[in-house]
Scaffold this active site. Structure first.
Site: not given
Ligand code: GLY
Length: 594
Positions: A401, A419
């Site tokens: 992210t 992310t």
């Molecule tokens: N993939 C990290 C989040 O969206 O929390």
């Protein structure tokens, strides 16, 4: 500068050499991020009156600043910066992933939310993750079943089309040229490459990532990172964003995921839709806070945490920024928010309704009254809803992210988090050089098991066709009346929420400048496991005082990087990028002062 002038020389050199951007602290590019003191403060923040961009890669920030210098607005700069980050730091984000953005249009006085989160393929089912009748969490973390339908390109294109000024092509070309010409491998990428290689199966689907990471030698800081296949993909996308969703690029994506056990189809890609949502609003310390609603838990837990802290009657500034007492109280508020997440939240009407009820004033007062200054309490004390089964079977993993903050000279602002989920997502890379996300692990495949971040989750976030996995991403804008005064957000899985909250507290409650707030020590608690994560270099006396309050301490592994921009009362922007991932902010060149 027009787009074609980028062809003459490598992009990063052309940006700085042309004097278009001032990179705040250029030495950070090559320096291992510093050991962080309790009060951080390794120098002043970037100051600008001409707009600012804070990303977790210095070259990406410079790409955004060049867009501002050319007359682009905050949306243009955020789109170009996000695309550049995805090229420079494929561990964290890229066009094979998705994200969320909040956009403040200062002229129209509107705040719009773009949800370009991945969705589960139309045929995906919890039973797909069972092997010999038992759920296998590894299938949601690596390989084809882990891949959600990427929303990044449609999301960024929709933002640019609706609220940008420059052409889409102009915004994509810097990323394409960075991929084509190559850039020195950053400290962060070099840091994560060996650990990723060590865990990578020696099987054909993972060969492209092995090659991207430099093979057995592993990529080192400064090695030229050239991504010609991705450059060609980005050039096709620059001509038409829909090229990602239909035709040869879409076929390549589907074939890559399916060869590794996935079920994603050409129809899934064609059907993907960006959702525009209303922001989640709260008020705190006399400011209006706009943040991300469900399918993120981030905004809800952020507002819950800030709301509880405001209602405890405890004077946090009097306890002192970075003091053990302040860290303890913040952790107590976080535990309430994360307990609620675990039990209730998910991408459904009931999940949305539950999230809204969590921010009720009377409820926040009740929870605030439970916070004790002298000690932490048993897990059952947190939240108000019946506890579900405690999750087992995993360890908190790393978080990819990347967060981008932009405020332009007209006061428009974008807070954008993007992310591929875990480092390098599913570990699959298409022939077109696209790293595919593993966002499916943000669901639960079985509520008795934790996900890769160690998060306990309920049926509300069960994987299912067409659903969006519950996120922790927390893109946030702060307003004084209808004037934007801040932008914040971060990376690092669930630590996004705790770390973004602490930087906001640092700037707007403790009165720290943007850079000091970002560089100060932070803690993380997600209720389950019952462990307070501290940074490795937290002073021993502070650790001791936290342990004395009953906290079981653990050490944060991978970095959670927060970016922030503060608009000071005198109109000057203060921008800071987190050194934990080697970031640095940038601004169009010129003095901060008239
Ligand atoms: N993939 C990290 C989040 O969206 O929390």
């Amino acid at each position: 500068m027009n787009a074609t002038s980028h062809r003459a020389q490598p992009l990063a050199r052309s940006l700085v050499g042309a004097g278009l951007v001032a990179i705040a602290v250029g030495s950070w590019i090559w320096r291992t991020p510093p050991a962080l003191g309790t009060q951080g403060s390794h120098g002043p923040p970037l100051e600008s009156r001409r707009g600012a961009v804070a990303a977790d890669d210095p070259t990406a920030s410079a790409v955004g600043a060049a867009v501002l210098a050319e007359g682009g607005n905050a949306v243009d700069a955020a789109v170009a910066t996000a695309l550049a980050v995805g090229v420079l730091n494929p561990a964290s984000s890229g066009i094979g992933g998705g994200g969320f953005a909040l956009v403040w249009d200062a002229g129209a006085r509107t705040t719009r939310v773009y949800d370009f989160r991945e969705v589960a393929p139309a045929t995906l089912d919890p039973s797909d993750f069972h092997v010999d009748g038992k759920p296998d969490p590894a299938l949601a973390r690596r390989g084809g079943l882990a891949v959600g339908v990427p929303g990044e390109i449609r999301g960024l294109a929709q933002m640019a089309r609706g609220q940008g000024r420059l052409s889409w092509r102009r915004l994509v070309l810097p990323a394409a040229h960075l991929a084509r010409d190559g850039t020195p491998t950053s400290w962060f990428l070099a840091h994560v490459s060996p650990e990723t290689l060590a865990d990578l199966p020696d099987e054909p689907p993972y060969t492209p990532l092995r090659d991207l990471l430099g093979g057995d030698r592993a990529r080192r800081r400064g090695d030229l990172l050239v991504r010609p296949a991705l450059a060609a993909t980005l050039l096709a996308v620059a001509a038409d964003p829909e090229a990602f969703y239909r035709g040869p690029l879409a076929d390549d994506l589907v074939a890559t995921a399916r060869a590794a056990g996935g079920v994603i189809s050409a129809e899934d890609l064609a059907a993907y839709q960006v959702v525009e949502r209303a922001p989640l609003w709260g008020s705190w310390q006399g400011l209006r806070v706009a943040t991300m609603p469900v399918p993120s838990s981030g905004g809800v837990i952020l507002l819950e945490t800030l709301g509880i802290l405001e209602r405890t009657g405890i004077d946090l500034p009097a306890l002192g920024a970075g003091s053990s007492a302040a860290m303890h109280v913040i952790a107590e508020a976080l535990k309430h928010g994360f307990a609620d997440r675990a039990r209730l939240m998910g991408d459904s009407e009931s999940g949305r309704a539950a999230a809204a009820a969590l921010l009720d004033d009377a409820r926040l007062r009740r929870l605030a009254a439970r916070v004790r200054l002298d000690r932490t309490q048993p897990a059952a004390v947190y939240g108000e809803m019946p506890a579900g089964p405690a999750g087992v079977g995993g360890r908190p993993g790393t978080g990819g992210t990347s967060h981008v903050c932009v405020i332009d000279v007209e006061g428009n602002a974008v807070s954008l988090t993007t992310t591929v989920n875990g480092y390098f997502g599913s570990k699959l890379v298409t022939a077109g050089g696209v790293v595919l996300n593993n966002q499916i692990d943000d669901f639960t495949i079985d509520p008795t098991l934790v996900n890769g971040f160690g998060l306990t989750q309920s049926e509300a976030n069960l994987v299912g066709p067409g659903r969006r996995p519950l996120s922790s991403m927390t893109p946030t804008l702060l307003f004084d009346g209808d004037r934007v005064v801040g932008c914040a957000g971060g990376s690092g899985g669930p630590r996004i929420i705790s770390n973004t909250a602490q930087v906001i507290l640092g700037v707007w409650l403790f009165g720290l400048d943007a850079r000091t707030a970002v560089e100060s020590q932070r803690v993380h608690h997600q209720w389950s496991p019952d462990e307070l994560k501290v940074e490795a270099d937290l002073a021993p006396d502070v650790r001791g005082a936290l342990a004395a309050r009953g906290h079981v301490l653990g050490v944060t592994g991978s970095p959670s990087a927060v970016q922030v921009i503060r608009v000071r009362p005198d109109g000057v922007l203060e921008a800071a990028s987190d050194p934990r991932k080697g970031g640095a902010p940038a601004a169009p060149a010129g003095p901060a002062w008239p």
